[in-house]
Design a protein around this motif. Structure first.
Motif, short mmCIF file in Angstrom:
data_model
loop_
_atom_site.label_atom_id
_atom_site.label_comp_id
_atom_site.label_asym_id
_atom_site.label_seq_id
_atom_site.Cartn_x
_atom_site.Cartn_y
_atom_site.Cartn_z
N ALA A 1 -43.31 -5.20 -9.06
CA ALA A 1 -41.92 -5.64 -9.07
C ALA A 1 -41.05 -4.78 -8.18
O ALA A 1 -40.10 -5.27 -7.56
CB ALA A 1 -41.40 -5.63 -10.50
N ILE A 2 -41.33 -3.48 -8.11
CA ILE A 2 -40.49 -2.58 -7.32
C ILE A 2 -41.09 -2.25 -5.96
O ILE A 2 -40.49 -1.51 -5.18
CB ILE A 2 -40.22 -1.27 -8.10
N LEU B 1 -34.53 -8.52 -11.54
CA LEU B 1 -35.68 -8.21 -12.39
C LEU B 1 -35.32 -8.25 -13.87
O LEU B 1 -36.05 -8.81 -14.69
CB LEU B 1 -36.25 -6.84 -12.03
N VAL B 2 -34.18 -7.68 -14.21
CA VAL B 2 -33.79 -7.58 -15.62
C VAL B 2 -33.34 -8.93 -16.17
O VAL B 2 -33.72 -9.32 -17.28
CB VAL B 2 -32.67 -6.53 -15.79
N LEU C 1 -41.30 -7.76 -14.48
CA LEU C 1 -40.93 -6.36 -14.69
C LEU C 1 -41.77 -5.74 -15.80
O LEU C 1 -42.18 -4.57 -15.70
CB LEU C 1 -39.44 -6.25 -15.03
N GLN D 1 -36.35 -12.05 -13.95
CA GLN D 1 -37.79 -11.86 -13.77
C GLN D 1 -38.32 -10.81 -14.74
O GLN D 1 -39.13 -9.96 -14.37
CB GLN D 1 -38.06 -11.43 -12.33
N THR D 2 -37.89 -10.90 -15.98
CA THR D 2 -38.28 -9.91 -16.98
C THR D 2 -39.78 -9.87 -17.17
O THR D 2 -40.37 -8.79 -17.37
CB THR D 2 -37.59 -10.23 -18.32
N ILE E 1 -32.36 -4.92 -9.03
CA ILE E 1 -32.59 -4.54 -10.43
C ILE E 1 -32.08 -5.64 -11.37
O ILE E 1 -32.74 -5.99 -12.35
CB ILE E 1 -31.90 -3.20 -10.74
N PRO F 1 -44.87 -3.94 -13.39
CA PRO F 1 -43.71 -3.16 -12.95
C PRO F 1 -43.87 -2.54 -11.56
O PRO F 1 -42.90 -2.46 -10.81
CB PRO F 1 -43.58 -2.09 -14.03
#
Length: 265
Positions: free
Chosen positions: A88-89, A73-74, A81, A77-78, A70, A85
């Motif tokens: 990304a997950i 990503l935050v 995300l 790799q905004t 997390i 999204p």
């Protein structure tokens, strides 16, 4: 210039299962932390039962993995995300589980400590102070995985130990991963393990770990190549790693100050 040992990131394959060295370093990190913490629990007066360590490690693993992803990503790799999204997950997409952030993992472990402390009727810093000395070993193992992957390399340099990394051009660079392995893994372990070998006031051991890591990471970032998607955050030298590490320096210093101020008050 030193020759970079171009190691295959894949350790071995069993049919459709592919095992990477990076994953093995994470396994080594968790097992080493488990063993060291169990060793500490066996000491007289530790206040811990060795059988409790496995449950705590489960919480820690979740905190490291989920928080690390997390945080990646935050913090780094905004764009992925926000624009993709679901990819990304999704661990099976080309973006899924790409990259792990220490600072995200650090926040994840804080949550894990809080949850475990509630479950076992301990305070947060009873848990944090106990496990903090084992964490540098895991950090060091992770940096070896980064080195094998040829990622998180340093900036271009003319020092004799510079290396040419795959996918990083033809110029030698600082082996930043090995710097971090040495300072965040070996040196930090020796300092915090030694510091924790004597009875300390509550919060002091956690403070020492956070302060030293923040200092080491802040200064090592001066030779680490900034993340390609971010570059410098400000002043043409401040990186995201430094921006996230500076609060750790302040927090670690405050924890140490408050720990000893409380004892002498």
């Amino acid at each position: 210039m030193l020759q970079y040992p171009d190691i295959d990131p894949v350790a071995f394959s069993l049919g459709p299962l592919t095992v990477h060295w990076y994953g093995i370093t994470y396994l080594v990190a968790f097992l080493a932390g488990w063993w060291l913490s169990t060793h500490r629990a066996r000491k007289p007066g530790s206040g811990w039962n060795p059988d409790e360590i496995g449950d705590a490690v489960f919480y820690i693993v979740l905190g490291v993995v989920l928080g690390g992803k997390i945080g990646s990503l935050v913090f780094y790799q905004t764009d992925i995300l926000l624009t993709r999204p679901l990819d990304a997950i999704n661990p099976f997409s080309e973006y899924g589980w790409r990259g792990m952030s220490f600072h995200g993992g650090f926040l994840g472990v804080i949550v894990a400590f809080w949850l475990y402390a509630r479950q076992t009727q301990r305070t947060f810093f009873q848990v944090a102070d106990f496990f903090a000395p084992a964490f540098p070993i895991g950090l060091g193992a992770g940096r070896i995985g980064n080195f094998i992957n040829g990622e998180l390399y340093g900036r271009v340099t003319d020092v004799p130990w510079g290396m040419v990394f795959p996918h990083a051009g033809d110029l030698p660079r600082h082996p930043n991963q090995l710097y971090q392995f040495f300072f965040e893994g070996i040196v930090l372990f020796l300092i915090v393990w030694w510091f924790s070998s004597t009875e300390r006031p509550r919060r002091a051991v956690s403070g020492m770990f956070v302060l030293c890591y923040g200092i080491y990471r802040f200064f090592i970032e001066f030779v680490r190549q900034p993340d390609a998607d971010l570059g410098f955050i400000a002043f043409n030298w401040l990186t995201m790693g430094q921006l996230l590490s500076f609060p750790m320096i302040l927090l670690g210093a405050w924890l140490l100050y408050s720990a000893y101020d409380k004892r002498t008050a």
